[in-house]
Design a protein around this motif. Structure first.
Motif, short mmCIF file in Angstrom:
data_model
loop_
_atom_site.label_atom_id
_atom_site.label_comp_id
_atom_site.label_asym_id
_atom_site.label_seq_id
_atom_site.Cartn_x
_atom_site.Cartn_y
_atom_site.Cartn_z
N SER A 52 -5.54 6.18 7.11
CA SER A 52 -4.62 6.85 6.20
C SER A 52 -3.21 6.41 6.56
O SER A 52 -2.63 6.91 7.53
N LEU A 53 -2.69 5.48 5.80
CA LEU A 53 -1.43 4.82 6.13
C LEU A 53 -0.28 5.83 6.18
O LEU A 53 -0.12 6.66 5.27
N GLN A 54 0.49 5.75 7.26
CA GLN A 54 1.65 6.62 7.43
C GLN A 54 2.94 5.82 7.30
O GLN A 54 2.93 4.60 7.47
N PRO A 55 4.07 6.47 7.02
CA PRO A 55 5.32 5.73 6.84
C PRO A 55 5.67 4.83 8.02
O PRO A 55 6.21 3.74 7.82
N GLU A 56 5.34 5.28 9.22
CA GLU A 56 5.69 4.49 10.41
C GLU A 56 4.75 3.29 10.62
O GLU A 56 4.96 2.50 11.54
N ALA A 80 0.84 -1.20 0.00
CA ALA A 80 0.00 0.00 0.00
C ALA A 80 0.87 1.24 0.00
O ALA A 80 2.07 1.18 0.32
N SER A 81 0.25 2.34 -0.35
CA SER A 81 0.96 3.62 -0.40
C SER A 81 0.59 4.48 0.79
O SER A 81 -0.48 4.30 1.39
N VAL A 82 1.46 5.41 1.10
CA VAL A 82 1.16 6.38 2.16
C VAL A 82 -0.15 7.10 1.80
O VAL A 82 -0.35 7.51 0.66
N GLY A 83 -1.03 7.17 2.78
CA GLY A 83 -2.32 7.80 2.58
C GLY A 83 -3.44 6.83 2.27
O GLY A 83 -4.62 7.20 2.34
N ASP A 84 -3.11 5.60 1.92
CA ASP A 84 -4.12 4.60 1.60
C ASP A 84 -4.90 4.19 2.86
O ASP A 84 -4.39 4.24 3.97
N ARG A 85 -6.11 3.74 2.62
CA ARG A 85 -6.91 3.11 3.67
C ARG A 85 -6.62 1.62 3.59
O ARG A 85 -6.71 1.02 2.51
N VAL A 86 -6.28 1.03 4.72
CA VAL A 86 -5.91 -0.38 4.76
C VAL A 86 -6.84 -1.12 5.72
O VAL A 86 -7.12 -0.65 6.83
N THR A 87 -7.30 -2.29 5.27
CA THR A 87 -8.18 -3.11 6.10
C THR A 87 -7.62 -4.52 6.19
O THR A 87 -7.28 -5.13 5.18
N ILE A 88 -7.52 -5.01 7.41
CA ILE A 88 -7.04 -6.36 7.69
C ILE A 88 -8.15 -7.09 8.43
O ILE A 88 -8.78 -6.52 9.34
N THR A 89 -8.40 -8.34 8.05
CA THR A 89 -9.46 -9.08 8.72
C THR A 89 -8.92 -10.26 9.51
O THR A 89 -7.87 -10.83 9.16
#
Lengths: 107, 120
Positions: A77-81, A13-22
């Motif tokens: 919103s995915l961040q680098p960390e 994923a890219s920085v800023g993406d919304r990520v969902t894990i189930t």
């Protein structure tokens, strides 16, 4: 033992993406579901307990939901960390069990 | 500040014995359950069991029972994980972790830095 199935096993994923894990469990665990983040060479860090309660100090972009057998961890919103491996854990019955994790990598 | 500090890496031979430690500081160490969690490098987390340092009450995962022993010394705010006869398959990273307050769903809120045990 309660079996834990987490998906996907990895994602890019890219920085800023919304990520969902189930996370899915083999039987109902009500809301006894916790999420951890682990970075390489570091111990796991508690993010969410009780399926949806944010641990003190965890950024609000992390959220959890679900009950019974199906749960979700969302990073708004995915961040680098945030590039790391994420694990869910059930604490409904002993022995507590962890899923194998989702590795979140940079796209 | 709560801290769990574990003993250093170990290189042992099969059949040897080993005892690793986890020392707590900060908030009332002896009033919280302390778990041991195994992680084979590149793999997931396995719960080995848990101990209450104040009275050394312990519960083991049946998968590990009989092969490891937990102990505690509350005067030193420490818990220990011991093997009497190591196997190559014990090679892993071992974490101690504190189980949080009752309302936190049995989650582990503080972790040690891990002790790498290599059996070869």
């Amino acid at each position: 033992d309660i079996q834990m199935t987490q998906s996907p096993s990895s994602l890019s994923a890219s920085v800023g993406d919304r990520v969902t894990i189930t996370c899915r469990t083999s039987q109902s665990i009500r809301i006894y579901l916790n999420w951890y983040q682990q970075k390489p060479g570091k111990a796991p860090r508690l993010l969410i307990y009780g399926a949806s309660t944010l641990q003190n100090g965890v950024p609000s972009r992390f959220s959890g939901s679900g009950s019974g057998t199906d749960f979700t961890l969302t990073i708004s919103s995915l961040q680098p960390e945030d590039f790391a491996t994420y694990f869910c854990q059930q604490t409904s019955s002993s022995p507590t069990t962890f899923a194998h994790g989702t590795k979140v990598e940079i796209k | 500040e709560v801290r769990l500090v574990q003993s250093g890496p170990e290189l042992k031979k099969p059949g040897e014995s080993l005892k690793i430690s986890c020392k707590g500081s900060g908030d009332s160490f002896t009033n919280y359950w302390i778990a041991w969690v195994r992680q084979v490098p590149g793999q997931g987390l396995e719960w080995m069991g848990i101990i209450f340092p104040d009275d050394s009450d312990a519960t083991y995962n049946p998968s590990f029972q009989g092969h490891v022993t937990f102990s505690a010394d509350k005067s030193l705010s420490s818990v220990y994980l011991q093997w009497h006869s190591l196997k190559a398959s014990d090679t892993a990273l071992y974490y101690c972790a504190r189980q949080g307050e009752v309302h936190t769903s049995g989650s582990y809120d503080y972790w040690g830095q891990g002790t790498l045990v290599t059996v070869s």
